[in-house]
Motif scaffolding. Structure first.
Motif, mmCIF file in Angstrom:
data_model
loop_
_atom_site.group_PDB
_atom_site.id
_atom_site.type_symbol
_atom_site.label_atom_id
_atom_site.label_comp_id
_atom_site.label_asym_id
_atom_site.label_seq_id
_atom_site.Cartn_x
_atom_site.Cartn_y
_atom_site.Cartn_z
ATOM 1 N N THR A 15 -1.404 5.420 -8.276
ATOM 2 C CA THR A 15 -2.306 6.340 -7.579
ATOM 3 C C THR A 15 -1.768 6.679 -6.193
ATOM 4 O OG1 THR A 15 -4.201 5.415 -8.768
ATOM 5 C CG2 THR A 15 -4.659 6.673 -6.766
ATOM 6 N N ARG A 55 -1.731 0.278 -11.368
ATOM 7 C CA ARG A 55 -2.560 1.487 -11.283
ATOM 8 C C ARG A 55 -2.767 1.912 -9.837
ATOM 9 N NH1 ARG A 55 -5.564 -0.998 -15.572
ATOM 10 N NH2 ARG A 55 -7.194 -1.670 -14.152
ATOM 11 N N ARG A 82 -4.094 8.302 -12.898
ATOM 12 C CA ARG A 82 -4.859 7.060 -12.929
ATOM 13 C C ARG A 82 -5.351 6.756 -14.341
ATOM 14 N NH1 ARG A 82 -8.689 8.493 -9.796
ATOM 15 N NH2 ARG A 82 -7.684 7.923 -7.837
#
Length: 285
Positions: A60, A56, A43
């Motif tokens: 993740t 992002r 992240r």
């Protein structure tokens, strides 16, 4: 009862208990390490590289999935079920390959969406043009982008179409140049007409003085001489683009009318003859 007792005696309870404990310990250790170390690192790395929130979030989610798969694989290996894990890996690989072939267009759009969010050829709110279409970007998803046309229609565009074709972004920079060709008659004075075109540009408050407006002779047509005006506007927007150009062209047209400069149009003359043929009507049978 005798058969059940024989089976129970054949099973080594200690071995089974050891395998279960090893599986649980291996799974929990790898899962915790992944959640505490691996996922936060992924992240932060995506955030440091300036990726979009959607990328992002996707990274993740993928990192979490990798942690779970790694935890299961390590747990089976530590527990002594390596052969089962190998067979499962072969089956899973074949299944993933089949899914990949079946959904290659979907996956292609998905990957294209990631690159659009990373490279930022355009952003939400930009006015873009591609393959004869144009509109304002309303949303950029991982699979598709949604564009509102200037006729107030919504176009849902697969990201692959935008990533693999040329996309024009007229509002990417702080200024935008506009061009328009005015046609004047062959008997009109080119320098005089040029002065009127430039004066109309200088008098418009939203046309920039730097870069300065300019005029070029670009065409000698069948009935007119083409003078191309080049003007610049600041902080371009589709509405401003159309409005400023319309006001500017109208101002030039009105000035030409005042000064007696002709804006010719093509005259076509049709010639020919008509032949009349008389024929006697035949009597009915």
């Amino acid at each position: 009862m005798l058969q059940v007792q024989t089976v129970l005696e054949a099973i080594d309870v200690g071995t089974v208990a050891t395998g279960v404990v090893a599986f649980v310990v291996g799974f929990v250790v790898v899962l915790l390490l992944g959640k505490v170390a691996f996922v936060p690192v992924v992240r932060r790395a995506l955030g440091t590289r300036g990726f979009d929130d959607a990328v992002r979030s996707l990274g993740t989610s993928v990192a979490n999935a990798v942690v779970w798969l790694a935890a299961i694989a390590v747990a089976f290996t530590v527990a002594g079920f390596g052969a089962f894990l190998s067979a499962f890996a072969v089956f899973g690989g074949a299944f993933a390959l089949a899914i990949g072939f079946a959904a290659q267009d979907l996956l292609g759009n998905f990957v294209a969406g990631i690159f659009i969010l990373k490279d930022k050829p355009f952003e939400v709110g930009d006015w873009i043009e591609w393959e004869g279409n144009s509109g304002r970007v309303e949303d950029i998803d991982l699979r598709v982008s949604r564009v509102r046309t200037f006729d107030n229609e919504r176009i849902t565009v697969p990201n692959g179409d935008l990533a693999n074709n040329a996309v024009t972004n007229p509002v990417a920079y702080e200024t935008l140049r506009q061009k328009f060709v005015f046609g004047i008659g062959y008997d009109d004075d080119i320098d005089e007409a040029t002065d009127y075109i430039l004066e109309a540009a200088r008098e418009h408050p939203e046309i920039l003085e730097d870069p300065a407006p300019s005029v070029r002779l670009v065409d000698l047509g069948d009935s007119d001489v083409g003078l191309q005006a080049r003007i610049w506007i600041e902080e371009p927007d589709r509405a401003d683009f159309m409005r400023v150009r319309s006001e500017y062209v109208q101002a030039v047209k009105e000035r030409f009318d005042e000064e007696g400069i002709d804006i010719p149009y093509v005259h076509r003359e049709l010639t020919g003859s008509v032949e009349l043929v008389e024929r006697a009507a035949e009597p009915p049978e």
